[in-house]
Scaffold this motif. Structure first.
Motif, PDB file in Angstrom:
ATOM      1  N   THR A 230      -3.676   5.509   0.231  1.00 34.24           N
ATOM      2  CA  THR A 230      -4.506   4.355  -0.117  1.00 34.24           C
ATOM      3  C   THR A 230      -5.577   4.134   0.941  1.00 34.24           C
ATOM      4  O   THR A 230      -5.303   4.140   2.134  1.00 34.24           O
ATOM      5  CB  THR A 230      -3.646   3.080  -0.242  1.00 34.24           C
ATOM      6  OG1 THR A 230      -2.613   3.300  -1.185  1.00 34.24           O
ATOM      7  CG2 THR A 230      -4.490   1.890  -0.662  1.00 34.24           C
TER       8      THR A 230
ATOM      9  N   PHE B  64       0.851  -1.190   0.000  1.00 32.27           N
ATOM     10  CA  PHE B  64       0.000   0.000   0.000  1.00 32.27           C
ATOM     11  C   PHE B  64       0.888   1.242   0.000  1.00 32.27           C
ATOM     12  O   PHE B  64       1.945   1.248   0.626  1.00 32.27           O
ATOM     13  CB  PHE B  64      -0.895   0.024   1.236  1.00 32.27           C
ATOM     14  CG  PHE B  64      -1.700  -1.226   1.412  1.00 32.27           C
ATOM     15  CD1 PHE B  64      -2.772  -1.503   0.593  1.00 32.27           C
ATOM     16  CD2 PHE B  64      -1.370  -2.138   2.407  1.00 32.27           C
ATOM     17  CE1 PHE B  64      -3.510  -2.674   0.752  1.00 32.27           C
ATOM     18  CE2 PHE B  64      -2.103  -3.300   2.580  1.00 32.27           C
ATOM     19  CZ  PHE B  64      -3.174  -3.568   1.749  1.00 32.27           C
TER      20      PHE B  64
ATOM     21  N   TYR C 175      -6.966   5.357   6.055  1.00 33.60           N
ATOM     22  CA  TYR C 175      -6.085   5.778   4.970  1.00 33.60           C
ATOM     23  C   TYR C 175      -4.637   5.636   5.405  1.00 33.60           C
ATOM     24  O   TYR C 175      -4.278   6.053   6.508  1.00 33.60           O
ATOM     25  CB  TYR C 175      -6.358   7.237   4.598  1.00 33.60           C
ATOM     26  CG  TYR C 175      -7.746   7.439   4.043  1.00 33.60           C
ATOM     27  CD1 TYR C 175      -7.984   7.345   2.675  1.00 33.60           C
ATOM     28  CD2 TYR C 175      -8.819   7.691   4.886  1.00 33.60           C
ATOM     29  CE1 TYR C 175      -9.262   7.517   2.169  1.00 33.60           C
ATOM     30  CE2 TYR C 175     -10.096   7.858   4.392  1.00 33.60           C
ATOM     31  CZ  TYR C 175     -10.315   7.766   3.033  1.00 33.60           C
ATOM     32  OH  TYR C 175     -11.580   7.927   2.528  1.00 33.60           O
TER      33      TYR C 175
ATOM     34  N   LEU D 285      -7.298  -3.745   0.588  1.00 32.23           N
ATOM     35  CA  LEU D 285      -7.663  -2.558  -0.164  1.00 32.23           C
ATOM     36  C   LEU D 285      -9.162  -2.369  -0.032  1.00 32.23           C
ATOM     37  O   LEU D 285      -9.936  -3.324  -0.192  1.00 32.23           O
ATOM     38  CB  LEU D 285      -7.268  -2.747  -1.627  1.00 32.23           C
ATOM     39  CG  LEU D 285      -7.347  -1.555  -2.525  1.00 32.23           C
ATOM     40  CD1 LEU D 285      -6.425  -0.442  -2.039  1.00 32.23           C
ATOM     41  CD2 LEU D 285      -6.970  -1.942  -3.948  1.00 32.23           C
TER      42      LEU D 285
END
Length: 92
Positions: A21, A17, A52, A86
Motif C-alpha cells: 500500500t 494498510f 510503501y 492512504l
C-alpha cells in the motif's frame, strides 16, 4: 477503578494498510535511538513523505506497526496507522 486510560487493542481487527500500500506520513518522525546508524533526534521522515508498506508487525500484543519504506529517503521506519494516510494517487 482503573489505573490508566483504556485503549483499543488494534490487533482485534484487520490492519488498516496491507503490504504494498502506498501511504503518506502525517507526522514528522525523529530517531528516538532505535534507528541504528543515525543520530538521536535526527529527522527520519518528514510530514508528507510518501512510502510503501513493506511488512506488518505487532507491538505489545496490542498495536500494528507498519514497516514503511520511504524510497526517496532510503529508510524503512516502523509507524502506527495514526501516523499514516492512504496516498491520494493510490485512490485514482
Amino acid at each position: 477503578m482503573g489505573l490508566g486510560r483504556e485503549e483499543e487493542v488494534e490487533i482485534r481487527r484487520q490492519p488498516v494498510f496491507l503490504p504494498g500500500t502506498k501511504v503518506r506520513a502525517t507526522r514528522y518522525v525523529k530517531n528516538d535511538g532505535t534507528f541504528a546508524g543515525r543520530e538521536i533526534g535526527e529527522m527520519l521522515v518528514h510530514k508528507g513523505d510518501v512510502g510503501y508498506v513493506r511488512d506488518i508487525g505487532v507491538f505489545l500484543q496490542r498495536y500494528y506497526i507498519y514497516a514503511v519504506e520511504f524510497v526517496e529517503r532510503g529508510t524503512v521506519v516502523g509507524m502506527r496507522a495514526r501516523e499514516l494516510n492512504l496516498e491520494a494517487e493510490a485512490l485514482k
